[in-house]
Design a protein around this motif. Structure first.
Motif, short mmCIF file in Angstrom:
data_model
loop_
_atom_site.label_atom_id
_atom_site.label_comp_id
_atom_site.label_asym_id
_atom_site.label_seq_id
_atom_site.Cartn_x
_atom_site.Cartn_y
_atom_site.Cartn_z
N GLY A 18 20.07 -15.83 2.74
CA GLY A 18 18.97 -14.99 3.19
C GLY A 18 18.04 -14.60 2.04
N VAL A 19 16.79 -14.39 2.37
CA VAL A 19 15.80 -13.97 1.40
C VAL A 19 15.25 -12.63 1.84
N HIS A 20 15.19 -11.68 0.92
CA HIS A 20 14.65 -10.36 1.25
C HIS A 20 13.13 -10.45 1.30
N ASP A 21 12.56 -10.03 2.42
CA ASP A 21 11.11 -9.96 2.56
C ASP A 21 10.69 -8.51 2.33
N ALA A 22 9.76 -8.32 1.43
CA ALA A 22 9.30 -6.97 1.10
C ALA A 22 8.56 -6.34 2.28
N PRO A 23 8.64 -5.02 2.41
CA PRO A 23 7.87 -4.33 3.45
C PRO A 23 6.37 -4.52 3.21
N VAL A 24 5.61 -4.38 4.29
CA VAL A 24 4.15 -4.50 4.22
C VAL A 24 3.54 -3.16 4.62
N LEU A 25 2.64 -2.64 3.79
CA LEU A 25 1.99 -1.36 4.03
C LEU A 25 0.54 -1.59 4.44
N ASP A 26 0.12 -0.93 5.51
CA ASP A 26 -1.28 -0.93 5.94
C ASP A 26 -1.71 0.52 6.03
N LEU A 27 -2.64 0.93 5.17
CA LEU A 27 -3.06 2.33 5.11
C LEU A 27 -4.01 2.72 6.24
N ASP A 28 -4.44 1.75 7.05
CA ASP A 28 -5.37 2.01 8.16
C ASP A 28 -5.22 0.88 9.18
N THR A 29 -4.19 0.97 10.01
CA THR A 29 -3.84 -0.16 10.89
C THR A 29 -4.93 -0.53 11.89
N ASP A 30 -5.74 0.44 12.31
CA ASP A 30 -6.79 0.07 13.27
C ASP A 30 -8.12 -0.26 12.58
N ASN A 31 -8.11 -0.30 11.24
CA ASN A 31 -9.28 -0.66 10.44
C ASN A 31 -10.50 0.21 10.76
N SER A 32 -10.28 1.49 11.01
CA SER A 32 -11.39 2.39 11.34
C SER A 32 -12.24 2.75 10.13
N THR A 33 -11.69 2.58 8.91
CA THR A 33 -12.46 2.92 7.71
C THR A 33 -12.87 1.70 6.90
N THR A 35 -11.74 -2.93 6.52
CA THR A 35 -10.89 -4.02 7.01
C THR A 35 -9.73 -4.27 6.06
N GLY A 36 -8.76 -5.04 6.52
CA GLY A 36 -7.59 -5.34 5.71
C GLY A 36 -6.58 -4.22 5.77
N SER A 37 -5.82 -4.05 4.71
CA SER A 37 -4.76 -3.04 4.70
C SER A 37 -5.15 -1.79 3.90
N ASP A 38 -6.42 -1.71 3.49
CA ASP A 38 -6.89 -0.59 2.69
C ASP A 38 -7.31 0.60 3.54
N PHE A 39 -7.60 1.71 2.88
CA PHE A 39 -8.12 2.92 3.51
C PHE A 39 -9.30 3.38 2.67
N ASN A 40 -10.39 3.74 3.31
CA ASN A 40 -11.60 4.14 2.61
C ASN A 40 -11.96 5.57 3.02
N THR A 41 -12.18 6.43 2.03
CA THR A 41 -12.58 7.81 2.30
C THR A 41 -13.45 8.28 1.14
N SER A 42 -14.04 9.44 1.30
CA SER A 42 -14.89 10.02 0.25
C SER A 42 -14.37 11.40 -0.09
N TYR A 43 -14.59 11.79 -1.34
CA TYR A 43 -14.15 13.10 -1.80
C TYR A 43 -15.32 13.80 -2.49
N ALA A 44 -15.52 15.06 -2.17
CA ALA A 44 -16.54 15.86 -2.84
C ALA A 44 -15.85 16.77 -3.85
N LEU A 45 -16.39 16.85 -5.04
CA LEU A 45 -15.83 17.67 -6.10
C LEU A 45 -15.58 19.09 -5.60
#
Length: 124
Positions: A18-33, A35-45
């Motif tokens: 057997g081969v261990h398959d690493a977990p996969v993380l998606d920070l925004d599964t519905d791609n509302s911010t 595309t892909g597995s990223d998450f996009n947001t803005s921050y104000a100081l």
């Protein structure tokens, strides 16, 4: 068949490793911010802290339903002066250690094989 109407049998031993398959993380599964597995947001100081993932963080793992740990790292490409990782409320059974110059957070299960993918989704 041997071509003359006779047959023969043989035993073959096959070993599967057997081969261990690493977990996969998606920070925004519905791609509302974004595309892909990223998450996009803005921050104000001076504003309140932000999550590093959308409300629909997803973790999949084809060969396990539990996680033992997760490491979150600010990289030089994304970190700006003054940025820090802050740990908020965590599910019971997950602890966090902040290291480096507040740019690495390691989440760890306090009891092996008890914290589910969903628990880590909540933590992130």
């Amino acid at each position: 068949s041997d071509g003359n109407g006779g047959t023969d049998t043989a035993e073959i031993v096959i070993t599967v490793t057997g081969v261990h398959d690493a977990p996969v993380l998606d920070l925004d599964t519905d791609n509302s911010t974004t595309t892909g597995s990223d998450f996009n947001t803005s921050y104000a100081l001076g504003a309140s802290a932000l999550s590093i993932g959308d409300v629909d963080v997803g973790i999949t793992d084809v060969d396990d339903t539990y996680l033992e740990s997760a490491t979150i790292t600010f990289t030089a490409a994304t970190k700006q002066t003054g940025d820090v990782l802050f740990v908020g409320d965590l599910p019971t059974g997950i602890t966090a250690v902040v290291s480096g110059t507040n740019d690495v957070v390691t989440l760890t299960s306090t009891t092996p094989n008890t914290m589910t993918l969903a628990d880590y989704e909540t933590a992130i």
